[in-house]
Every structure is written in C-alpha cells, then in structure tokens.
Design a protein around this motif. Structure first.
Motif, mmCIF file in Angstrom:
data_model
loop_
_atom_site.group_PDB
_atom_site.id
_atom_site.type_symbol
_atom_site.label_atom_id
_atom_site.label_comp_id
_atom_site.label_asym_id
_atom_site.label_seq_id
_atom_site.Cartn_x
_atom_site.Cartn_y
_atom_site.Cartn_z
ATOM 1 N N GLY A 124 0.806 -1.211 0.000
ATOM 2 C CA GLY A 124 0.000 0.000 0.000
ATOM 3 C C GLY A 124 0.840 1.262 0.000
ATOM 4 N N THR A 125 2.010 1.173 -0.639
ATOM 5 C CA THR A 125 2.981 2.270 -0.619
ATOM 6 C C THR A 125 3.293 2.769 -2.023
ATOM 7 N N ARG A 126 3.989 3.899 -2.091
ATOM 8 C CA ARG A 126 4.445 4.426 -3.379
ATOM 9 C C ARG A 126 5.601 3.594 -3.925
ATOM 10 N N TYR A 127 6.493 3.172 -3.035
ATOM 11 C CA TYR A 127 7.654 2.370 -3.430
ATOM 12 C C TYR A 127 7.662 1.058 -2.641
ATOM 13 N N ALA A 128 8.074 -0.010 -3.297
ATOM 14 C CA ALA A 128 8.151 -1.317 -2.630
ATOM 15 C C ALA A 128 9.508 -1.460 -1.943
ATOM 16 N N ILE A 129 9.776 -0.501 -1.055
ATOM 17 C CA ILE A 129 11.007 -0.501 -0.262
ATOM 18 C C ILE A 129 10.592 -0.644 1.201
ATOM 19 N N MET A 130 10.824 -1.825 1.720
ATOM 20 C CA MET A 130 10.450 -2.130 3.091
ATOM 21 C C MET A 130 11.657 -1.915 4.002
ATOM 22 N N ALA A 131 11.410 -1.399 5.191
ATOM 23 C CA ALA A 131 12.496 -1.174 6.142
ATOM 24 C C ALA A 131 12.715 -2.421 6.983
ATOM 25 N N GLY A 132 13.970 -2.804 7.151
ATOM 26 C CA GLY A 132 14.285 -3.900 8.041
ATOM 27 C C GLY A 132 13.971 -3.501 9.473
ATOM 28 N N ALA A 133 13.530 -4.460 10.274
ATOM 29 C CA ALA A 133 13.198 -4.180 11.670
ATOM 30 C C ALA A 133 14.455 -4.302 12.517
ATOM 31 N N MET A 134 14.925 -3.183 13.061
ATOM 32 C CA MET A 134 16.153 -3.142 13.850
ATOM 33 C C MET A 134 15.816 -2.714 15.277
ATOM 34 N N THR A 135 16.032 -3.616 16.224
ATOM 35 C CA THR A 135 15.707 -3.342 17.620
ATOM 36 C C THR A 135 16.393 -2.073 18.110
ATOM 37 N N TRP A 136 15.630 -1.228 18.799
ATOM 38 C CA TRP A 136 16.055 0.059 19.346
ATOM 39 C C TRP A 136 16.213 1.140 18.274
ATOM 40 N N VAL A 137 16.250 0.768 17.014
ATOM 41 C CA VAL A 137 16.390 1.742 15.928
ATOM 42 C C VAL A 137 15.059 1.939 15.220
ATOM 43 N N SER A 138 14.373 0.842 14.918
ATOM 44 C CA SER A 138 13.111 0.910 14.177
ATOM 45 C C SER A 138 11.957 1.196 15.133
ATOM 46 N N GLU A 139 11.918 2.443 15.590
ATOM 47 C CA GLU A 139 10.835 2.884 16.475
ATOM 48 C C GLU A 139 10.061 3.996 15.786
ATOM 49 N N ARG A 140 9.166 4.631 16.506
ATOM 50 C CA ARG A 140 8.173 5.535 15.921
ATOM 51 C C ARG A 140 8.749 6.584 14.976
ATOM 52 N N ASN A 141 9.888 7.178 15.325
ATOM 53 C CA ASN A 141 10.427 8.274 14.519
ATOM 54 C C ASN A 141 10.922 7.801 13.158
ATOM 55 N N LEU A 142 11.731 6.751 13.145
ATOM 56 C CA LEU A 142 12.252 6.244 11.875
ATOM 57 C C LEU A 142 11.155 5.560 11.070
ATOM 58 N N VAL A 143 10.332 4.764 11.741
ATOM 59 C CA VAL A 143 9.264 4.037 11.041
ATOM 60 C C VAL A 143 8.324 5.009 10.331
ATOM 61 N N SER A 144 7.877 6.033 11.026
ATOM 62 C CA SER A 144 6.947 6.997 10.417
ATOM 63 C C SER A 144 7.623 7.777 9.296
ATOM 64 N N ALA A 145 8.904 8.106 9.467
ATOM 65 C CA ALA A 145 9.617 8.863 8.431
ATOM 66 C C ALA A 145 9.730 8.049 7.150
ATOM 67 N N ILE A 146 10.000 6.744 7.285
ATOM 68 C CA ILE A 146 10.117 5.881 6.103
ATOM 69 C C ILE A 146 8.767 5.770 5.390
ATOM 70 N N SER A 147 7.709 5.575 6.156
ATOM 71 C CA SER A 147 6.377 5.484 5.543
ATOM 72 C C SER A 147 5.981 6.806 4.894
ATOM 73 N N ASN A 148 6.263 7.920 5.551
ATOM 74 C CA ASN A 148 5.933 9.228 4.982
ATOM 75 C C ASN A 148 6.715 9.517 3.709
ATOM 76 N N ALA A 149 7.889 8.901 3.568
ATOM 77 C CA ALA A 149 8.734 9.129 2.388
ATOM 78 C C ALA A 149 8.384 8.204 1.225
ATOM 79 N N GLY A 150 7.362 7.375 1.405
ATOM 80 C CA GLY A 150 6.925 6.505 0.313
ATOM 81 C C GLY A 150 7.333 5.062 0.464
ATOM 82 N N GLY A 151 8.118 4.757 1.505
ATOM 83 C CA GLY A 151 8.496 3.374 1.769
ATOM 84 C C GLY A 151 7.541 2.734 2.762
ATOM 85 N N PHE A 152 7.987 1.623 3.356
ATOM 86 C CA PHE A 152 7.142 0.902 4.309
ATOM 87 C C PHE A 152 7.928 0.701 5.596
ATOM 88 N N GLY A 153 7.574 1.457 6.633
ATOM 89 C CA GLY A 153 8.247 1.339 7.919
ATOM 90 C C GLY A 153 7.803 0.095 8.670
#
Length: 330
Positions: free
Chosen positions: A9-38
């Motif tokens: 359901g995204t503009r680009y089929a670029i999914m973010a890897g889930a990285m403990t302590w890194v993949s939290e609300r700020n990075l996840v939302s930024a990736i989704s807002n940029a057209g990827g999938f957080g």
C-alpha cells in the motif's frame, strides 16, 4: 515494483528492516511518509509497550506500516492480539518458522502475514501455510543471518515462488541492486543498514559515526562455539562486544550442562543478551562494548541524511539502471 507496492500500500516497494532500538516511531513513520514501508521492531517489548509504540507511530504518519515480531517471544500470541486490536495491516514473524497457532492468530486478525525464508524448501512450506509474502534475506544482512548469500537465494527462490510477493534483503545499498532484483522477479526489497544513519533515526551519534567510518569487511558474523546450542549467527561491527558474546555462549552452554536451563530458556538468554548489548550501543553510545549490528552494505553508508533523501536516491538509481537496460520504470 507494482506488485510489491500493491501489497504494501505504498508508493515504493522498499520495506524497512526491523532493527531493535532503531526501528521505532520516529524512523518508522519517516520511512512510511517518504513513500516506503516502515516496520516497528517489537524485539523484547511487552504487549503494553508495543501498543504504546503503535499508537505513537500512527500519530506521526497516516501511511501504512507494519510490526515485526520474534517467533520465540514468550508472549507472541498476546503481541499478535495487540496488533489486531490496533488494526495493524501487516505483521512479520521473524527469527524462525512460525507455529500454526501464530499463523492462525495473524490471519484471524485480518493482517497480511510476512515471513522470512532462508531456503527454497522453507519458502514452499511457508506458502503452503498461508503466508501472504516472503522476505528472502542473505548472509550479507545485519543482525541474525542465515548461511547463504542474497544473490544465491534470489536465484534459487524467485523462479520457483510466484504465488506470493517476494522481497529481497541483505547487502542492498544502491538502487542498481534494487533494479537487478526487480528484473529477476522480486516484488520489492528490504533495507535496514542504509537507514541507521538517517537524520530521523534515534541511534546515538557515536553509533552512526561508527557506521559511517566502517567498511564492508568490518561487519563480521559471530561464531558458534558449541554445536549443542543452535545459536543463529549475528552480523555486527567487530568490537569488544563480539568477544563478550563468545563468553556468553560459554556461560549458557555451562548452564545447559548443569541442567539449570532447557534449550528454549538457553536461546532466550541469548536473545536477551543481544537486546541488552544492542541497547548499550544504539541508545547509550557504548560502541566498544555494545552490539553494533550491521550488514555488509555498511560500507555504502557515507553520511547522515534524511530518510526522504535516501529513498529518493535509491529510486533514482534504480530507475536510471532500468533505463540503461531499456526497461520502462513505472
């Protein structure tokens, strides 16, 4: 990327890897807002903490994002229930082949189920089990890894798995690689290491600088010291923490010898060790003694920059590569 975009359901089929302590609300939302999938990395979170993170992420983006859950988490079914109650659209089950009850719980929640396939036989089994998409991740990736390279897995699996979208992960740092995997039949890609040094990433400045300075050869796989303890190797930048993990394995093997813990408890101790060691590096900035999980694509991380710039560059490089080949990029 059309099939991957439709699935996510995204503009680009670029999914973010889930990285403990890194993949939290700020990075996840930024990736989704940029057209990827957080993708939120649940890691060792309890159900209440996961709910808090989902709600906080949704407050920062109206775009789709998912949650990555570890199959050996003792509260896995409760975590899936939280995702169901919060209407999370995509759930990834990682760290092993998921159980039947876990798969049924995700399907009952109405979420799309993403699983990781380390070999063709596992990929076929997962498709038969009802997964909606697969990620095939090579040994070049950061964090927990399998023994086979991304390119070999892609050649083995992509021609034989066509019923569900397949995303490629491990060692991807440039758009040219994305283009190559799309041409091979992938629906999209997953990247983790490239996003660690995003401006929106909450990783400690020392952690980010270590990534920027590192070369591909600095990201090494951990060594299993006791065949009775089936520890999944972890790829990370070599430091004192790497040696500490060897000592931790010896400690846990001793507990197994003494009958103090069973195999499941032993493996959970290893997982808790990684979660704590990773926190020391990512959150506290202890890059000497903490765990510096990184993929071999770390050598392509050259600077700190916004997520939007990273995704735009990857897409531009992929489109240019396809154009050079005479392929129309949508």
């Amino acid at each position: 990327m059309a099939r991957g975009c439709a699935f996510l359901g995204t503009r680009y089929a670029i999914m973010a890897g889930a990285m403990t302590w890194v993949s939290e609300r700020n990075l996840v939302s930024a990736i989704s807002n940029a057209g990827g999938f957080g993708m939120i990395a649940c890691g060792a979170m309890d159900p209440a903490r996961l709910r808090e993170e989902i709600v906080a992420t949704r407050a920062l983006t109206s775009k789709p994002f998912g949650v990555n859950l570890i199959t050996m988490h003792p509260a896995l079914l409760e975590l899936i229930q939280v995702c169901a109650e919060e209407k999370v659209g995509h759930i990834a089950l990682a760290g092993g082949i998921p159980s039947g009850p876990a798969i049924e719980a995700v399907k009952a929640a109405g979420a799309k189920l993403i699983c990781f396939a380390p070999a063709l036989a596992f990929a076929k089994k997962l498709v038969r089990s009802g997964v909606d998409a697969l990620v095939i991740e090579g040994t070049e990736a950061g964090g927990h890894i399998g023994p086979v390279s991304t390119t070999v897995l892609a050649q083995e699996i992509l021609p034989n798995i066509t019923d569900v979208p397949v995303f490629i992960a491990g060692g991807i740092g440039h758009g040219e690689a994305i283009a190559a995997f799309l041409e091979m039949g992938a629906a999209g890609v997953q990247l983790g290491t490239r996003f660690v040094c995003a401006t929106e990433s909450v990783a400690h400045p020392k952690f980010k600088q270590a990534f920027i300075r590192a070369a591909a050869r600095d990201a090494v796989a951990s060594v299993q010291i006791d065949p009775r303890l089936p520890v999944i190797p972890v790829r990370a930048l070599k430091n004192n923490g790497t040696e500490a993990f060897t000592a931790k394995q010896r400690e846990v093997a001793g507990l197994l010898d003494a009958g103090t813990v069973d195999m499941n408890a032993a493996q959970l101790q290893i997982e808790h060790y990684w979660a704590g060691a990773l926190r020391r590096a990512v959150v506290d900035g202890d890059i000497e003694n903490g765990s510096m999980m990184a993929g071999q694509s770390v050598g392509m991380v050259k600077r700190e920059e916004p997520v939007q710039a990273i995704i735009d560059e990857l897409v531009s490089e992929a489109a240019a590569a396809l154009t050079r080949r005479g392929v129309q990029a949508a």
